[in-house]
Design an enzyme around this catalytic site. Structure first.
Site, short mmCIF file in Angstrom:
data_model
loop_
_atom_site.label_atom_id
_atom_site.label_comp_id
_atom_site.label_asym_id
_atom_site.label_seq_id
_atom_site.Cartn_x
_atom_site.Cartn_y
_atom_site.Cartn_z
N GLY A 28 98.28 74.38 -16.96
CA GLY A 28 97.74 73.06 -16.41
C GLY A 28 98.39 71.97 -15.94
O GLY A 28 97.87 70.84 -15.41
N GLU A 34 101.78 78.83 -19.35
CA GLU A 34 101.04 79.65 -18.39
C GLU A 34 100.67 78.71 -17.06
O GLU A 34 99.54 78.49 -16.71
CB GLU A 34 99.64 80.23 -19.12
N GLY A 38 100.22 77.70 -13.31
CA GLY A 38 99.62 78.22 -11.97
C GLY A 38 99.92 77.55 -11.02
O GLY A 38 100.92 77.57 -9.97
N ARG A 58 88.21 73.90 -3.14
CA ARG A 58 88.28 72.95 -3.85
C ARG A 58 87.68 71.60 -3.54
O ARG A 58 87.08 70.86 -4.14
CB ARG A 58 89.66 72.70 -3.81
N TYR A 101 85.27 70.29 -6.31
CA TYR A 101 86.00 69.31 -7.08
C TYR A 101 86.02 68.02 -6.35
O TYR A 101 86.22 67.14 -7.13
CB TYR A 101 87.30 69.79 -7.69
N CYS A 140 77.42 76.38 6.98
CA CYS A 140 76.14 75.88 7.11
C CYS A 140 75.71 75.30 5.53
O CYS A 140 74.71 75.54 4.99
CB CYS A 140 75.04 76.95 7.42
#
Length: 448
Positions: free
Chosen positions: A256, A290, A292, A329, A333, A359
């Site tokens: 994260g 972990e 990313g 994104r 978000y 659209c």
């Protein structure tokens, strides 16, 4: 930040003077490759990744965590391209997966199964069986029902399944609500108070090899204090379980780590290493993280071409050939990615709203100040697009799935070709009719 907020893009472009993204003359280069030369060979829009940026990010993270004995598993959901996974595996990374498809990708990238962790709340029995057959490092189990399914599948295969229980520590990571995973109302993990009973149950099951605990509190985290809170709770839980004579050998600390989409300093991973050392470093557990986005986010661009210019009530809008199906994104978000023109020129500083052709009214990338005067045919690149860009892309509006390109020094190559509508139509060739409504109704009557 809302997708329609103005981004002072001139500051973002100044950041293109260091690292793999740099202007040479008037042309934007990624490492030593001119992006315009790629655009002449690969139709826009396309994703482009820097091998050097990925290597640098991994090296920085691995070096900082070496002193606390933390191993790195890349979160495949951030970018599942096989060439990217292979590059990270060659650097020493394991993989954190959340589906059977990601397992297949990791194995295709020649990642040893013994370096693969299977996370996610909805593992199917088929996926569990494939992972057990491959011999993965561990499952991060997220519910009592999933634990029962792992026991069932392991028993059918005659093997023991290595499992860690994913704990929900009820810690707010301060990130966007749609990427928060560690609060009590989130769908992820096992409630903190339920872990001791369920871990004891796992230890009593001969089909399982309970190895420890896992935690992951969210994504795009820019403040390390939530990690300290979560890891302190996990440390207390480890001591409680050990007091009950339950073995804990591993801790999966999640990922994260955020990146500065709007420019500015990056997170100090040394500070994170100190938090790990101070909270769980004395527990004698094998530790894993972990990440990313932190490893690949800044290593990627989405290159797109201006199609049309049109006037709106308050600002000119540039319609580009990349859409929300290519980069989700901003619509999902409210994220704003920096923008870099592929050619610098002296046409002044202008403000444009950049919008895609999909659209939907939400197909807006943002409003950017400090851009040169744009014309049809000009190309720009959205920065920080290496994570959750291509991996979230779709073919909505029957649009092609964009190509991906890898740059290494002064060379580039396509690492995923464009998936065209002709490719997709082949998947929709109708098969033979099977069964009938009368047959189905008979089966239902028999069952009742």
């Amino acid at each position: 930040m809302a997708a329609h907020a103005t981004t002072m893009n001139a500051a973002s472009r100044k950041s293109a003077g260091s690292g793999p993204l740099v202007y040479r003359g008037q042309a934007l280069h990624f490492e030593q490759v001119c992006l315009e030369s790629i655009a002449r060979a690969v139709p826009t829009p396309f994703y482009c990744y820097s091998a050097d940026a990925i290597k640098t990010a991994y090296g920085t993270l691995a070096e900082a965590l070496k002193s606390v004995g933390v191993s790195v598993c890349f979160a495949v959901k951030a970018n599942g391209n096989v060439s990217v996974l292979r590059l990270l595996a060659e650097l020493g990374a394991g993989m954190d997966i959340v589906s059977g498809g990601e397992l297949a990708r990791a194995l295709a990238a020649e990642v040893p199964a013994s370096k693969i962790i299977f996370s996610g709340v909805g593992k199917t029995r088929t996926e569990i069986a494939r992972a057990l057959d491959a011999g993965i490092h561990q499952f991060n189990v997220e519910s009592e029902a999933e634990l029962a399914a792992v026991i069932e599948v392991a028993a059918s295969l005659g093997v023991r399944a290595p499992v860690a229980l994913r704990v929900n520590p009820d810690v707010d990571a301060g990130a966007h609500t749609k990427i928060s995973t560690g609060k009590k109302d989130d769908k992820f993990g096992i409630p903190f108070e339920s872990v001791p009973t369920l871990y004891a149950k796992a230890c009593a099951a001969p089909e399982l090899d309970p190895v420890g605990l896992a935690v992951h509190i969210g994504s795009q985290i820019l403040d390390f204090s939530p990690y300290r809170a979560a890891y302190s709770r996990i440390a207390d839980l480890v001591r409680l379980l050990r007091a009950q004579r339950l073995p804990i050998r591993r801790l999966d600390l999640g990922g994260g780590f955020g990146i500065p989409y709007a420019g500015g300093p990056t997170l100090d991973i040394g500070e994170y290493a100190n938090i790990v050392r101070e909270t769980v470093g004395d527990l004698d557990c094998a530790l894993t993280v972990e990440p990313g986005r932190w490893l690949v986010g800044r290593a990627g661009l989405l290159v797109t071409e201006v199609l049309y210019l049109k006037g709106t009530a308050e600002k000119p809008t540039a319609i580009v050939d990349a859409g929300m199906n290519d980069l989700m994104r901003p619509a999902l978000y409210g994220a704003v990615h920096p923008v870099f023109p592929l050619k610098q020129h002296g046409r002044g500083a202008h403000t444009y709203q950049l919008a895609g052709p999909v659209c939907e009214s939400s197909d807006i990338f943002g409003t950017y100040a400090g851009l040169p005067q744009l014309q049809s045919g000009d190309r720009v690149a959205f920065g920080c697009a290496g994570a959750y860009g291509a991996s979230m892309a779709s073919t909505y509006n029957a649009r092609d799935l964009v190509a991906e390109v890898l740059v290494w020094g002064d060379k580039f190559r396509v690492i995923r070709r464009t998936q065209t509508v002709q490719d997709l139509l082949k998947l929709e060739e109708a098969g033979e009719w099977q069964g009938s409504l009368d047959h189905a109704a008979t089966e239902l009557r028999s069952a009742s």
